[in-house]
Write a protein that holds these residues in place. Structure first.
Motif, PDB file in Angstrom:
ATOM      1  N   THR A  91       7.496  16.677  22.159  1.00 31.16           N
ATOM      2  CA  THR A  91       6.036  16.864  22.187  1.00 31.16           C
ATOM      3  C   THR A  91       5.555  17.684  23.378  1.00 31.16           C
ATOM      4  O   THR A  91       4.346  17.847  23.546  1.00 31.16           O
ATOM      5  CB  THR A  91       5.320  15.500  22.225  1.00 31.16           C
ATOM      6  N   GLY A 148       4.988  20.567  19.992  1.00 28.82           N
ATOM      7  CA  GLY A 148       3.979  20.828  21.010  1.00 28.82           C
ATOM      8  C   GLY A 148       3.946  22.249  21.541  1.00 28.82           C
ATOM      9  O   GLY A 148       2.878  22.755  21.877  1.00 28.82           O
ATOM     10  N   THR A 164       0.898  14.525  13.127  1.00 31.63           N
ATOM     11  CA  THR A 164       1.818  15.467  13.780  1.00 31.63           C
ATOM     12  C   THR A 164       3.187  14.829  14.016  1.00 31.63           C
ATOM     13  O   THR A 164       4.219  15.506  13.942  1.00 31.63           O
ATOM     14  CB  THR A 164       1.215  15.951  15.115  1.00 31.63           C
ATOM     15  N   MET A 165       3.209  13.541  14.280  1.00 31.44           N
ATOM     16  CA  MET A 165       4.471  12.835  14.504  1.00 31.44           C
ATOM     17  C   MET A 165       5.036  12.270  13.200  1.00 31.44           C
ATOM     18  O   MET A 165       6.250  12.278  12.976  1.00 31.44           O
ATOM     19  CB  MET A 165       4.253  11.700  15.517  1.00 31.44           C
ATOM     20  N   LEU A 170       0.566  12.623  21.529  1.00 29.40           N
ATOM     21  CA  LEU A 170       1.542  12.716  20.440  1.00 29.40           C
ATOM     22  C   LEU A 170       2.669  11.712  20.633  1.00 29.40           C
ATOM     23  O   LEU A 170       3.016  10.947  19.729  1.00 29.40           O
ATOM     24  CB  LEU A 170       2.135  14.130  20.377  1.00 29.40           C
ATOM     25  N   GLY A 171       3.271  11.728  21.817  1.00 28.68           N
ATOM     26  CA  GLY A 171       4.468  10.923  22.049  1.00 28.68           C
ATOM     27  C   GLY A 171       4.239   9.444  21.819  1.00 28.68           C
ATOM     28  O   GLY A 171       5.097   8.761  21.242  1.00 28.68           O
ATOM     29  N   ALA A 190      -2.852  13.518  16.058  1.00 29.03           N
ATOM     30  CA  ALA A 190      -1.656  13.043  16.770  1.00 29.03           C
ATOM     31  C   ALA A 190      -0.757  12.242  15.830  1.00 29.03           C
ATOM     32  O   ALA A 190       0.468  12.399  15.835  1.00 29.03           O
ATOM     33  CB  ALA A 190      -2.063  12.191  17.967  1.00 29.03           C
ATOM     34  N   GLY A 199       4.401   8.789  18.305  1.00 26.26           N
ATOM     35  CA  GLY A 199       5.785   8.908  17.842  1.00 26.26           C
ATOM     36  C   GLY A 199       6.566   7.632  18.074  1.00 26.26           C
ATOM     37  O   GLY A 199       7.330   7.179  17.207  1.00 26.26           O
TER      38      GLY A 199
END
Lengths: 348, 348
Positions: free
Chosen positions: B246, B270, B164-165, B188-189, B161, B192
């Motif tokens: 995401t 995503g 990915t961000m 994820l968010g 996670a 972020g």
């Protein structure tokens, strides 16, 4: 004192273009008056004349690929003198105060660019009217100089088709060593082939038609991929640094995404209507990009014309008289033109 | 000599995860052996365990957010010593000879990265198995160091996670003065929000849920836009320099494109499945972009962990025992976790 003008106009969404008399605005201190010599026919003229892009404003004199000779200049004009060959493209004004206008990107004016036609004139009232006409009056900021060495018939389409392709090629840094795909060989695509070739790129024409592919090679393409040929498309997967996609209708962009290298961009310049479902999974796995781009600002339009002057680039055109405009519209819709109609306004 | 290992595995597409005994590979000269302490649960574990992303390979021990302590090192290992806290993410090998691998972007390996699980081991045969396990053996190039100051439970999700961000935020140059939208507040968010905040950006949470919006503010968001609120979305139009989207399912990206400024990018991280029809017209009129991005290469993953160490960033986690894995899968599917499950492997 306004100027009486003649032109061809659509009177409503179903009207053929008909002779039309109207008034051009009086010359203001920063204005240039142009006797129009040639005016290109862009597919978007047809969309707008037929009210296919939202409610259109009638009567409408289309035309935004305008080349002519300066016949009068306002008292404060500095860039032009009488007798100069000048060009006018898709816009004739903008707010001039937003960030985009400040960067010379009047085409992305945050308050909306003021179109050459099918647009109200916010300062003077009435409707702007385009290039299928004998004269036009435009503020000099929105007029460009046309290099003397260019054939002016072929230069007309540079004002829209040319800048539409030049701007994304420059923005995404097309340069020697790069492989640039041009998807679709029409008015836009054929300019893309010539410009990307002149920028030193390896140019790959992606087209449904082997015949158009052969034409593209004559125009400067180094290779052709026929998009209906699955094995050719598979062989070209992951080979392109930049793609300019000129397809003007809703379509499936995913086969072209597959042609991109990692970190490469496909710029969509034609599909005003939404494209079909996009395989973001394929974009994710290669950090690929889709971007949009519309024409260019005035400084870049001048840069494009100067570039074309240096490289001797003009559009391939079929010159017609005003009485052939309606027929040319039908042929444009059928892609039956190689590659742009240009109206000789002396026939008016 | 191989190492006997224990874990939890899916035996087929409909199997719950069950206790599973298997063999880890023998320690090779450049390998690190890790006693796994914590293993995060990523939604993609569920997709793969249930064969929702193409045919899966069983038996499958999921888990690619792995934190543990080095318990043995091969004779040529230079980066790690016994006792170090180490991390393993989504990939454990790549071709190492393509352009992407040469740039440290093993995640974009042109021959395909070798996944931590649900992937054959091309060198030794057999299947790679993931982090829901007591030990793992990985070549040191694919192992990262975890800063000593980070809580290791919360550090586990950084391996997927987090990177990915982090990777798209870095790639698209997130920096002070920029407004960054994070669409969706999940595993994820929420990373972020924390990362973009630490990079000095103005962070705007875009979520369907006002409650999640309030949570996002606690995590560092400066503003919230509830995406179901048409007037809020209209007010936010054209305000964002960068969006990381995401949303993990097929959806309509067009409302988010409207939030972008001219020349701004929405990165989709995503939606592995295609998104719905994209309004390229809106992209064209603002020279906007959609891009993809997947995790990150090993150098950038280390950079991300070092950044998190400097800024004290970890994931918000709910720690569970191995017997709660199947229940955690159901809750993950319902987004009933704030914001990541992490398995305490001492419960094995």
């Amino acid at each position: 004192m306004t100027f009486p003008a003649k032109g061809f106009a659509a009177l409503n969404a179903t009207s053929p273009l008909v002779p039309f008399e109207f008034e051009r605005r009086a010359l203001e201190p920063t204005d240039v008056k142009i006797e129009i010599l040639y005016s290109g026919i862009c597919h978007s003229d047809i969309h707008q004349a037929r009210s296919e892009w939202g409610p259109a404003l009638y009567p409408m004199v289309p035309g935004h690929e305008i080349i002519g000779r300066v016949s009068a200049v306002g008292t404060n004009v500095t860039k032009f003198k009488i007798g100069d060959i000048a060009g006018v493209g898709c816009l004739v004004d903008s707010c001039r105060s937003c960030a985009s206008c400040g960067e010379g990107l009047e085409n992305y004016c945050e308050k909306g660019m003021i179109g050459t036609y099918n647009c109200a004139d916010p300062k003077r009232g009435g409707l702007n009217q385009g290039g299928y006409s004998d004269i036009i009056v435009v503020e000099e900021r929105f007029v460009v100089k046309v290099p003397e060495n260019l054939d002016i018939k072929g230069a007309a389409p540079l004002l829209c088709a040319g800048i539409t392709m030049f701007s994304p090629l420059r923005h995404w840094k097309a340069a020697p060593g790069m492989t640039v795909g041009i998807v679709g060989l029409g008015g836009l695509g054929h300019m893309g082939v010539k410009l990307a070739h002149a920028m030193g790129c390896k140019v790959v024409m992606v087209t449904t038609s082997p015949e158009k592919g052969a034409d593209a090679v004559k125009l400067g393409a180094d290779a052709v991929v026929v998009s209906k040929d699955q094995s050719a498309m598979a062989a070209a997967a992951g080979t392109m640094d930049l793609i300019i996609n000129t397809i003007p209708v809703t379509h499936d962009v995913n086969p072209y995404i597959n042609l991109l290298k990692r970190d490469a961009t496909m710029v969509v310049v034609g599909a005003i209507n939404p494209v079909e479902a996009v395989n973001t999974g394929a974009m994710i796995m290669g950090r690929k990009r889709i971007a949009g781009s519309v024409i260019g600002g005035l400084p870049e339009t001048q840069e494009m014309l100067d570039f074309c002057g240096q490289h001797g680039i003009v559009s391939e055109v079929e010159v017609i008289g005003v009485n052939q405009i309606n027929e040319a519209y039908e042929r444009t819709i059928k892609s039956d033109v190689r590659y742009r109609f240009v109206i000789d306004m002396s026939t008016l």
